[in-house]
Design a protein around this motif. Structure first.
Motif, PDB file in Angstrom:
ATOM      1  N   ASP A  83       8.711  -3.934   4.362  1.00 34.59           N
ATOM      2  CA  ASP A  83       7.287  -3.848   4.669  1.00 34.59           C
ATOM      3  C   ASP A  83       6.631  -2.948   3.626  1.00 34.59           C
ATOM      4  OD1 ASP A  83       4.843  -4.029   5.915  1.00 34.59           O
ATOM      5  OD2 ASP A  83       5.302  -2.499   7.416  1.00 34.59           O
ATOM      6  N   PHE A  84       5.890  -3.551   2.711  1.00 37.10           N
ATOM      7  CA  PHE A  84       5.272  -2.753   1.649  1.00 37.10           C
ATOM      8  C   PHE A  84       3.931  -3.359   1.270  1.00 37.10           C
ATOM      9  CE2 PHE A  84       8.768  -5.434   0.176  1.00 37.10           C
ATOM     10  CZ  PHE A  84       8.129  -6.343  -0.659  1.00 37.10           C
ATOM     11  N   ARG A  85       3.106  -2.557   0.665  1.00 32.88           N
ATOM     12  CA  ARG A  85       1.753  -2.980   0.312  1.00 32.88           C
ATOM     13  C   ARG A  85       1.770  -3.969  -0.846  1.00 32.88           C
ATOM     14  NH1 ARG A  85       1.545   2.388   1.809  1.00 32.88           N
ATOM     15  NH2 ARG A  85       0.023   2.882   3.449  1.00 32.88           N
ATOM     16  N   PRO A  86       0.770  -4.865  -0.894  1.00 30.23           N
ATOM     17  CA  PRO A  86       0.727  -5.861  -1.973  1.00 30.23           C
ATOM     18  C   PRO A  86       0.682  -5.268  -3.376  1.00 30.23           C
ATOM     19  CG  PRO A  86      -0.743  -6.501  -0.190  1.00 30.23           C
ATOM     20  CD  PRO A  86      -0.274  -5.112   0.128  1.00 30.23           C
ATOM     21  N   ASN A  87       0.138  -4.046  -3.504  1.00 27.05           N
ATOM     22  CA  ASN A  87       0.042  -3.478  -4.855  1.00 27.05           C
ATOM     23  C   ASN A  87       1.396  -3.036  -5.414  1.00 27.05           C
ATOM     24  OD1 ASN A  87       0.510  -1.114  -3.440  1.00 27.05           O
ATOM     25  ND2 ASN A  87      -1.448  -0.150  -3.961  1.00 27.05           N
ATOM     26  N   MET A  88       2.448  -3.145  -4.624  1.00 31.95           N
ATOM     27  CA  MET A  88       3.800  -2.922  -5.156  1.00 31.95           C
ATOM     28  C   MET A  88       4.073  -3.861  -6.330  1.00 31.95           C
ATOM     29  SD  MET A  88       6.823  -1.468  -5.105  1.00 31.95           S
ATOM     30  CE  MET A  88       6.960  -0.552  -3.563  1.00 31.95           C
TER      31      MET A  88
END
Length: 519
Positions: A83-88
């Protein structure tokens, strides 16, 4: 009097005009601004910056996803929970594309009459394929043919399909092999931080990379027959035409020589990007560290000749429970106490924070595991056991120079026997649970690929191995992400081509399969 004034004015005008225009071009040329360059000036910075990008995301994305480390967090957005933000997705996209411009420029400049040099052309092609393989294996369809052509006015490049990109890879690696086999041109030693100008070694790397990429798409029915035949040709039928790595010394590695000097361009990027206290934050994950601990592996042995001064070669510090880690995928609020972790550079000579060996592009040990899989599947006639064992021995030797690479040596056979990890022909080739030949190969390959960009993740997506445990706190339905989404800004900056790519791939989520993963 009036005439005298007129003559004087004319003379003054002539003098002023002459003075103001004499050497005008020379005076108004910026001596610092560089309008052109040469291949040898572009190669080293491009390699360093590629590896900087790889190391940063290997640490905070690949290692967390693939259960090497766990950065204890109560935040819902945690890579180890899928679960990580799209800007990764932004950092690698930007970092890789920037340097791919330089690799393509090297090829273009080395093709001109003034700087004609087949060696640099071959090296540029290999580096281009390496960089674009990271991009397409991470995102799927990406700009390729029209990429890096802003100076030609192409600012909204089309996205090529992954299949077309891979077919182009193979053509480019064939060209590189030919260029480097025939080249009488030299490479400036100081421009090449990987092989110090050794063209033959670059050729071996190119063909070893060729095998990595052929294996990656070998499961696609539409290309598998041709791909498997090419693997056999390179390894077995025409090894002289396609030389590959033959020892650890030929591995493609940029060894960091700057120590902890932050102004040295060849200092380990971790030194310049992470404080000592930050480097020690993640705990090792049980999935990774317990294997090494249970095997009594030389890579975490603190005693000589393997270790030195009570420090092991991987720069891992024991926790309160020794060389154990914590479980990945726990629910928020369920974190265990921190256990084994990585030493910072001030506390261990072997700290990965400054270690010169972390600039890994591809190792000889990885090549042996590629051959082990090919042999286990019957594509080549050599011994899967021998390739598997050579991969293990050389993966250890890479970090522990005192360990043997001779698989018949008692030092190696005792290690394998005591650890219970030798080759077993009685095992099934593959299985979704339990032991199998593929699981054994890929457990060892997983350890071998430690610190190598996203290769652990790519190989797990391709094979399902090694089999990762699933913690109770996993998000995304417990499904390991299979790609990164396209950077958000691409949706607006290149909207038409973005929409076409999404339609072609079938979506833009972390669960959208790339071409080589689709049945």
């Amino acid at each position: 009097m009036k005439r005298i004034l007129t003559v004087a004015l004319v003379l003054w005008t002539i003098i002023c005009f002459t003075a103001c225009t004499k050497d005008f071009e020379k005076i108004n040329t910026d001596p610092i601004s560089i309008t052109s360059t040469t291949p040898e000036k572009l190669l080293a910075p491009a390699l360093v910056n590629m590896l900087r990008t790889n190391l940063i995301r290997n640490r905070n994305f690949n290692n967390e996803l693939m259960q090497v480390t766990v950065t204890r967090s109560e935040d819902e957005n945690a890579v180890f929970r899928y679960d990580f933000r799209p800007n990764m997705a932004d950092y690698t996209w930007n970092g890789w594309y920037s340097e791919l411009t330089n690799f393509r420029d090297i090829y273009e400049i080395a093709s001109t009459e003034e700087y004609q040099n087949d060696a640099y052309k071959g090296i540029a092609l290999i580096c281009e394929v390496w960089g674009f393989s990271l991009l397409t294996d991470t995102y799927g369809d990406v700009p390729f043919t029209e990429a890096n052509k802003g100076k030609l006015g192409i600012v909204e490049p089309t996205f090529d399909t992954q299949k077309d990109i891979y077919m182009a890879f193979f053509d480019k690696l064939e060209e590189a092999n030919t260029l480097l086999s025939n080249s009488m041109a030299s490479v400036v030693e100081s421009s090449d931080p990987v092989y110090k100008g050794d063209v033959a070694s670059w050729r071996k790397f190119g063909n070893s990379l060729y095998l990595r990429l052929l294996l990656r798409v070998s499961g696609k029915a539409e290309v598998s027959a041709d791909v498997i035949a090419k693997i056999k040709e390179i390894i077995e039928d025409s090894p002289a035409q396609y030389p590959t790595f033959a020892s650890n010394e030929e591995s493609a590695v940029l060894k960091w020589t700057g120590g902890t000097v932050t102004t040295d361009p060849f200092t380990n990027p971790y030194v310049t990007s992470l404080r000592e206290i930050d480097f020690t934050i993640p705990s090792l994950c049980n999935f990774f560290i317990l294997k090494l601990s249970n095997w009594n592996d030389p890579r975490i042995d603190i005693d000589e000749p393997y270790g030195l001064n009570s420090r092991n070669r991987l720069g891992i510090a024991p926790g309160s429970g020794g060389f154990i880690g914590i479980e990945s995928g726990y629910e928020p609020g369920g974190a265990e106490d921190k256990q084994a972790y990585f030493y910072a550079f001030g506390t261990s000579d072997f700290s990965l924070h400054k270690n010169p060996l972390t600039g890994i592009i591809m190792t000889y040990a990885e090549l042996e595991f590629i051959k082990a899989e090919a042999a286990a599947k019957g594509w080549i006639s050599s011994s899967a056991a021998d390739h598997y064992h050579r991969g293990m021995a050389n993966a250890i030797h890479y970090w522990v120079p005192a360990f043997t690479t001779d698989i018949a040596d008692a030092e190696f056979t005792d290690y394998v026997t005591n650890a219970g990890i030798g080759w077993d022909d009685a095992l099934p080739l593959d299985a979704s649970t339990g032991d199998s030949k593929m699981e054994r190969i890929h457990v060892q390959k997983y350890i071998c690929l430690f610190m190598t960009d996203f290769q652990q993740w790519f190989e797990h997506r391709r094979t399902g191995h090694p089999i990762l445990p699933k913690g109770p706190g996993l998000r995304n339905g417990g499904n390991l992400p299979v790609r990164l989404n396209y950077p958000v800004y691409v949706q607006s900056a290149n909207s038409t081509n973005y929409r076409r790519a999404v339609a072609s791939m079938g979506g833009d989520s972390i669960n959208t399969l790339v071409w080589w993963q689709k049945p």
